[in-house]
Design an enzyme around this catalytic site. Structure first.
Site, PDB file in Angstrom:
ATOM      1  N   HIS A 244       0.867  -1.188   0.000  1.00 34.30           N
ATOM      2  CA  HIS A 244       0.000   0.000   0.000  1.00 34.30           C
ATOM      3  C   HIS A 244       0.896   1.228   0.000  1.00 34.30           C
ATOM      4  O   HIS A 244       2.087   1.158   0.285  1.00 34.30           O
ATOM      5  CB  HIS A 244      -0.947   0.015   1.203  1.00 34.30           C
ATOM      6  N   ASP A 371      -1.201 -19.750  12.371  1.00 36.78           N
ATOM      7  CA  ASP A 371       0.016 -20.318  12.945  1.00 36.78           C
ATOM      8  C   ASP A 371       0.093 -20.013  14.444  1.00 36.78           C
ATOM      9  O   ASP A 371       0.108 -18.841  14.846  1.00 36.78           O
ATOM     10  CB  ASP A 371       1.240 -19.738  12.235  1.00 36.78           C
ATOM     11  N   SER A 386       3.115  -4.939   6.994  1.00 41.77           N
ATOM     12  CA  SER A 386       2.629  -4.628   5.650  1.00 41.77           C
ATOM     13  C   SER A 386       3.724  -4.908   4.627  1.00 41.77           C
ATOM     14  O   SER A 386       4.844  -4.425   4.754  1.00 41.77           O
ATOM     15  CB  SER A 386       2.215  -3.161   5.561  1.00 41.77           C
TER      16      SER A 386
END
Length: 422
Positions: A244, A371, A386
């Site tokens: 992003h 996980d 991110s």
């Protein structure tokens, strides 16, 4: 008209409305399931399943147009069967989708491309970026030396503007802006401002706030920094990260990049995410010449991109993998790569939803961390993750972009093809 006739008329009206609503819902369903655009790897057979009843949908090559004529697409270029397609020649094509072979419901824009290979990363990176001009964050009142409050920039300068110069003097950073305004000695200053694609000039009257100190009531920013995750590197040293763009925290606008630098960074601790409170990777950016990793050349809605100046072996690369396109992504198990202790590791996730035609490029997939080790360590997805690459069936399919505030184990991912198309 008798009551019986009125009753029959109403029945036909309701039946017509019901059929219309049914067809509308059906078309919306197909619109969501069938992608607007597909990238096909040259020479590889691609399923046209899309989790739809194959007996109901048929696909056929549309026509292609050049500057002088319209002609059918040769089968040797794009070969379509009842449930698959093979693109044999690179180029842009169109597939027509029909319900029961009769009713046109959608067209798919198809690009046949060569197979792409990249190195998935997962390493933390330090980011420093300068804006193209001085960004106006907001305006406010200031108290003059006379004790009166003034708002010299009110309704003149707007949040999101970029100040390019003052009285003809360029303002590459906020320090230069402050100094130039202060040197005005209270005389009217002319600001050159970029607002969107338009440049304009506006006059402001500085206010003396104390002896030899003048202000105009503008809050500004000219740089930003932070920690993110490297998504991929190609064999030429071009990289993509974050998944992003970097937005201004106050204006929520995409920062206009002048230049930027990648630095080596170290994660010191992890603030675990909880419901309503996203976690964070806390680390140190090493602002040294020898710690420079590369240059940032683009800040886009789908990530930051640039070129490495360090050796590829700085990153924990295990070898190149194939890029998978969105129609290849399926719900079910996948992994993400990330590094919290200096070593890139793979952690299990579940892809819960694949959004073929999302209006937000950063939200192509809904993912959930499964996980146990990662959940124990971070609570799921945290700020700084991110850009963590997502792999499925040995192929790179995307990157982590956002966390759900109310569920730190879940979030969004971007399709890797959206990053590569920057």
């Amino acid at each position: 008209m008798t009551n019986e006739q009125r009753y029959r008329r109403l029945l036909w009206i309701f039946l017509g409305i019901g059929i219309s609503l049914f067809l509308l819902c059906l078309l919306l369903f197909f619109e969501e399931k069938i992608p607007d655009h597909m990238n096909l790897v040259q020479g590889e057979r691609q399923s046209l399943d899309f989790n739809l009843p194959q007996d109901a949908i048929s696909y056929e090559a549309a026509v292609e147009a050049d500057a002088t004529s319209v002609k059918a697409i040769p089968k040797e270029n794009l070969h379509i069967t009842s449930d698959s397609v093979i693109g044999n020649k690179t180029g842009d094509y169109e597939i027509s989708c029909k319900l029961f072979g009769i009713i046109p419901i959608k067209s798919i824009q198809v690009s046949v491309v060569e197979q792409n290979w990249v190195y998935p990363c997962g390493d933390p990176i330090g980011i420093y970026m300068k804006t193209n001009g001085v960004l106006v964050v907001g305006t406010g009142s200031i108290k003059g030396i006379d004790g009166i409050s003034y708002e010299p920039a009110y309704h003149i300068v707007q949040s999101g503007d970029y100040i390019l110069s003052v009285n003809g003097t360029e303002t590459p950073n906020k320090e230069t802006l402050i100094q130039t305004i202060n040197e005005s000695n209270g005389n009217t200053v002319t600001l050159k401002v970029r607002r969107g694609d338009e440049e304009m000039e506006m006059a402001l009257q500085p206010v003396m706030t104390q002896e030899q100190d003048y202000k105009v009531g503008i809050w500004v920013r000219s740089d930003t920094q932070g920690i993110g995750t490297m998504t991929y590197v190609d064999s030429q040293g071009h990289f993509g990260a974050l998944g992003h763009g970097i937005n201004d925290i106050d204006t929520s606008t995409l920062l206009e990049l002048k230049n930027g630098t990648l630095y080596d960074s170290t994660i010191r601790s992890v603030i675990k995410g909880t419901k309503g409170a996203p976690g964070e990777l806390a680390g140190v950016i090493h602002y040294r010449d020898e710690a420079v990793l590369g240059t940032i050349e683009e800040n886009t809605d789908t990530g930051i991109f640039g070129t490495l100046t360090c050796d590829l072996d700085h990153f924990h690369l295990e070898g190149p993998v194939e890029v998978a396109y969105k129609q290849e992504v399926k719900t079910g198990p996948a992994v993400i790569r990330s590094a919290f202790d200096g070593t890139v590791k793979e952690y299990d996730i579940e892809i819960e939803e694949v959004c073929m035609n999302s209006s937000d490029a950063n939200k192509g997939m809904v993912i959930k961390v499964t996980d146990p080790k990662l959940l124990e360590l971070t609570g799921g997805i945290v700020q700084g993750m991110s850009g963590s690459p997502i792999l499925q069936d040995g192929k790179l399919i995307g990157a982590v972009t956002h966390v759900f505030v109310q569920d730190s184990a879940s979030g969004y991912g971007i399709f890797i093809e959206n990053m590569l198309e920057h």
